[in-house]
Design a protein around this motif. Structure first.
Motif, mmCIF file in Angstrom:
data_model
loop_
_atom_site.group_PDB
_atom_site.id
_atom_site.type_symbol
_atom_site.label_atom_id
_atom_site.label_comp_id
_atom_site.label_asym_id
_atom_site.label_seq_id
_atom_site.Cartn_x
_atom_site.Cartn_y
_atom_site.Cartn_z
ATOM 1 N N GLY A 125 0.811 -1.204 0.000
ATOM 2 C CA GLY A 125 0.000 0.000 0.000
ATOM 3 C C GLY A 125 0.849 1.260 0.000
ATOM 4 N N THR A 126 0.179 2.377 0.108
ATOM 5 C CA THR A 126 0.829 3.680 0.107
ATOM 6 C C THR A 126 1.295 4.025 1.514
ATOM 7 N N ALA A 127 2.496 4.601 1.598
ATOM 8 C CA ALA A 127 3.025 4.980 2.909
ATOM 9 C C ALA A 127 2.095 5.976 3.587
ATOM 10 N N LYS A 128 1.870 5.769 4.868
ATOM 11 C CA LYS A 128 0.959 6.638 5.598
ATOM 12 C C LYS A 128 1.661 7.914 6.049
ATOM 13 N N ASP A 129 0.843 8.891 6.343
ATOM 14 C CA ASP A 129 1.360 10.158 6.846
ATOM 15 C C ASP A 129 1.772 9.976 8.299
ATOM 16 N N THR A 130 3.061 10.073 8.577
ATOM 17 C CA THR A 130 3.590 9.910 9.929
ATOM 18 C C THR A 130 4.445 11.131 10.265
ATOM 19 N N PRO A 131 4.734 11.361 11.546
ATOM 20 C CA PRO A 131 5.574 12.512 11.911
ATOM 21 C C PRO A 131 6.930 12.512 11.214
ATOM 22 N N SER A 132 7.545 11.341 11.089
ATOM 23 C CA SER A 132 8.864 11.293 10.453
ATOM 24 C C SER A 132 8.772 11.627 8.968
ATOM 25 N N ARG A 133 7.728 11.159 8.305
ATOM 26 C CA ARG A 133 7.577 11.477 6.882
ATOM 27 C C ARG A 133 7.262 12.963 6.687
ATOM 28 N N ARG A 134 6.472 13.528 7.572
ATOM 29 C CA ARG A 134 6.171 14.958 7.441
ATOM 30 C C ARG A 134 7.429 15.795 7.607
ATOM 31 N N ALA A 135 8.352 15.330 8.467
ATOM 32 C CA ALA A 135 9.590 16.075 8.676
ATOM 33 C C ALA A 135 10.504 16.007 7.457
ATOM 34 N N ILE A 136 10.383 14.953 6.671
ATOM 35 C CA ILE A 136 11.260 14.770 5.509
ATOM 36 C C ILE A 136 10.613 15.286 4.231
ATOM 37 N N ALA A 157 8.072 14.301 -13.906
ATOM 38 C CA ALA A 157 8.797 15.519 -14.257
ATOM 39 C C ALA A 157 9.076 16.397 -13.037
ATOM 40 N N GLU A 158 8.328 16.196 -11.952
ATOM 41 C CA GLU A 158 8.498 17.024 -10.757
ATOM 42 C C GLU A 158 9.483 16.426 -9.754
ATOM 43 N N GLU A 159 9.940 15.203 -10.014
ATOM 44 C CA GLU A 159 10.740 14.497 -9.010
ATOM 45 C C GLU A 159 12.072 15.176 -8.722
ATOM 46 N N SER A 160 12.786 15.596 -9.751
ATOM 47 C CA SER A 160 14.115 16.161 -9.545
ATOM 48 C C SER A 160 14.061 17.428 -8.701
ATOM 49 N N ALA A 161 13.139 18.326 -9.025
ATOM 50 C CA ALA A 161 13.027 19.580 -8.275
ATOM 51 C C ALA A 161 12.608 19.320 -6.832
ATOM 52 N N CYS A 162 11.672 18.388 -6.647
ATOM 53 C CA CYS A 162 11.209 18.081 -5.290
ATOM 54 C C CYS A 162 12.319 17.428 -4.473
ATOM 55 N N ALA A 163 13.059 16.504 -5.093
ATOM 56 C CA ALA A 163 14.162 15.847 -4.390
ATOM 57 C C ALA A 163 15.223 16.862 -3.982
ATOM 58 N N THR A 164 15.525 17.788 -4.872
ATOM 59 C CA THR A 164 16.514 18.822 -4.553
ATOM 60 C C THR A 164 16.049 19.669 -3.376
ATOM 61 N N ARG A 165 14.773 20.005 -3.360
ATOM 62 C CA ARG A 165 14.231 20.807 -2.258
ATOM 63 C C ARG A 165 14.312 20.048 -0.934
ATOM 64 N N ILE A 166 13.906 18.786 -0.944
ATOM 65 C CA ILE A 166 13.932 17.973 0.280
ATOM 66 C C ILE A 166 15.357 17.829 0.803
ATOM 67 N N LEU A 167 16.261 17.444 -0.077
ATOM 68 C CA LEU A 167 17.629 17.139 0.350
ATOM 69 C C LEU A 167 18.391 18.398 0.738
ATOM 70 N N SER A 168 18.153 19.493 0.059
ATOM 71 C CA SER A 168 18.838 20.743 0.412
ATOM 72 C C SER A 168 18.402 21.227 1.787
ATOM 73 N N ARG A 169 17.116 21.091 2.071
ATOM 74 C CA ARG A 169 16.620 21.526 3.377
ATOM 75 C C ARG A 169 17.219 20.685 4.507
ATOM 76 N N ILE A 170 17.225 19.369 4.339
ATOM 77 C CA ILE A 170 17.750 18.497 5.391
ATOM 78 C C ILE A 170 19.262 18.663 5.517
ATOM 79 N N ALA A 171 19.950 18.826 4.391
ATOM 80 C CA ALA A 171 21.405 18.996 4.434
ATOM 81 C C ALA A 171 21.779 20.277 5.169
ATOM 82 N N ARG A 172 21.002 21.330 4.996
ATOM 83 C CA ARG A 172 21.280 22.591 5.702
ATOM 84 C C ARG A 172 21.232 22.389 7.212
ATOM 85 N N LEU A 173 20.247 21.634 7.681
ATOM 86 C CA LEU A 173 20.146 21.364 9.112
ATOM 87 C C LEU A 173 21.241 20.402 9.569
ATOM 88 N N ALA A 174 21.491 19.376 8.774
ATOM 89 C CA ALA A 174 22.460 18.351 9.172
ATOM 90 C C ALA A 174 23.884 18.891 9.170
#
Length: 512
Positions: free
Chosen positions: A75-86, A95-112
């Motif tokens: 099934g589809t992954a459920k909405d959980t606190p850890s998924r919302r944070a990522i 077509a939207e995957e690359s831009a979204c992945a860059t946004r997700i990873l850049s945000r987490i990398a800035r914190l990490a």
């Protein structure tokens, strides 16, 4: 039996169970059987196992629980606190995957990484995303693979201090480095969004902003948890409580629940002084503690029932009150079968007075065991004989008298009037100046006679913890100023911590 204990004992203990995604509370327990012995289980004895027959000792326990997975997901992954944070975004089409992945990873990398993300940082992580996306077949698999790469990056694992471009031997840390130092000091973790934003805008160079952020972070529950479990755990040796070994023949009422209670009491007590922003002197002189029924019964405190810890006011301040009368500190400064004025005195010198006690010289006989056939001697008599050695007398003439003042407390912190040799307890000590110290009350009075002494020790310990190194001679002026300035606020926790954060030792660094 040996094969079972060493190889086969854990067979059948690995299970796979279906479970829905999301937070869950997992518990492990033994099913009660008719053959289970009644009564209080004897404590699990620690230390070196001499024979395999001594491993079990009729006291089964759960040492650890490891959780892995998911092994198969449907099934589809459920909405959980850890998924919302990522997943701050999710592509609706390829077509939207690359831009979204860059946004997700850049945000987490800035914190990490605790700094702005460079184009090279983002490119590296996106490449790992692409590989994970290709091999795993899903957007989530790509993000997971990129995050695995991020978590082994040296910029995440290490706190990197880069030498300033200018040539000065001593220079101020950058705002980003100060943000990391502050967050690891108070939270034992990375800066949050607000602190990182201020650092990126260069606003932590403003003393008022730095003061405000320090107090904001200190008010966060994460600060209390971190300072109690990490700082106090190191300073007061609370991490050693669970390693304590007690002779069950001499102390049959001792059990694991009592040991756990000791540690919980001290943690709750220290947390209360930080949360209420009390004077650090209250660590020695408070008239309250935290107990449950088991610990209250051990301390002789009436009217406490149940396993829940609660705050109680102590009626006999001469016997209880403050860190020095708590089982955690008394048990870790004793031997399994007897108290140790030497260990307790050394603890007081090192951790309360902030003075260093050197280890005994090589070749010195430290054995205090009674000779076979001789009448048992009190620990005071044994140490008096020990001090006849000039090599030992230099330190023991200072250490022992402080340790003697805690002799009313037995190995597990119970109050006593008769010692291990069956003699009346003599809990008096004497300073080098000849002043007499009477038990716990006299020890407290001595330690608090100089109002700056104990706050200075706490400041030194906090400073070393904040900097991740021992305090050096060039830190002493800053420590004296912190303590002097904190006097106006009665040496509250916040005044000492704020003073450390504003000090040159915290804000500056030497090259190399």
């Amino acid at each position: 039996w040996e094969k079972y204990m060493q190889i086969e004992g854990d067979a059948g203990l690995e299970v796979r169970v279906p479970i829905e995604a999301g937070p869950h509370l997992v518990g492990v327990y033994f099913v009660r059987e008719l053959w289970e012995p009644e009564g209080l289980p004897q404590p699990l004895q620690r230390g070196r196992v001499i024979t395999d027959d001594q491993v079990y000792m009729d006291y089964a326990n759960v040492g650890a629980v490891l959780i892995g997975g998911p092994f198969t997901s449907t099934g589809t992954a459920k909405d959980t606190p850890s998924r919302r944070a990522i997943f701050v975004c999710y592509p609706k089409q390829p077509a939207e995957e690359s831009a979204c992945a860059t946004r997700i990873l850049s945000r987490i990398a800035r914190l990490a990484y605790r700094r702005p993300v460079t184009p090279q940082d983002a490119q590296t992580l996106v490449e790992f995303f692409n590989n994970g996306r290709r091999d795993g077949g899903t957007f989530d698999a790509g993000i997971q693979f990129a995050l695995e790469r991020l978590l082994v990056d040296p910029d995440f694992l290490l706190r990197v201090h880069r030498d300033a471009k200018q040539s000065e031997a001593i220079y101020r840390l950058s705002d980003l480095e100060i943000a990391s130092r502050l967050s690891f000091f108070l939270w034992s973790s990375i800066p949050d969004e607000r602190l990182l934003d201020l650092a990126e805008r260069g606003q932590l160079s403003n003393p008022q902003t730095l003061e405000r952020e320090t107090r904001r972070m200190l008010a966060d529950p994460r600060a209390i948890d971190s300072l109690v479990t990490t700082f106090a755990g190191q300073w007061l040796n609370l991490r050693r409580v669970e390693e304590t070994v007690v002779d069950p023949q001499r102390y049959p009422n001792y059990d694991e629940s009592l040991l756990e209670g000791f540690q919980r009491e001290t943690e709750l007590f220290i947390a209360s002084t930080i949360r209420e922003d009390r004077s650090v002197a209250d660590l020695l002189n408070a008239d309250y503690t935290f107990v449950n029924e088991r610990l209250a019964r051990h301390y002789g405190i009436p009217g406490v029932y149940g396993s829940r810890f609660r705050r109680v006011t102590l009626s006999n301040h001469d016997q209880r009150g403050g860190l020095l009368a708590q089982g955690a500190l008394l048990a870790t400064t004793s031997y399994p079968d007897r108290t140790s004025p030497v260990l307790r005195g050394k603890f007081l010198f090192n951790n309360i007075l902030g003075l260093n006690v050197p280890p005994p010289p090589a070749g010195v006989d430290t054995n205090l065991t009674d000779k076979p056939g001789s009448a048992p001697k009190t620990i005071r008599e044994k140490l008096a004989q020990h001090r006849t050695n000039p090599t030992c007398n230099g330190c023991h003439s200072v250490i022992d008298p402080l340790g003697f003042t805690l002799e009313n407390f037995d190995v597990i912190g119970g109050w006593r009037t008769v010692d291990e040799a069956g003699r009346p307890v003599d809990a008096t000590g004497e300073t080098l100046g000849g002043a007499k110290i009477e038990g716990l009350r006299g020890l407290r009075a001595l330690l608090l006679d100089d109002p700056e002494q104990f706050p200075r020790t706490v400041t030194e310990k906090l400073m070393a913890y904040a900097l991740g190194r021992r305090v050096e001679y060039y830190d002493r002026p800053a420590i004296r100023k912190i303590v002097h300035d904190a006097a106006a606020q009665n040496y509250r926790w916040s005044s000492l911590i704020s003073g450390i954060v504003k000090s040159p030792s915290f804000l500056m660094r030497s090259r190399g």
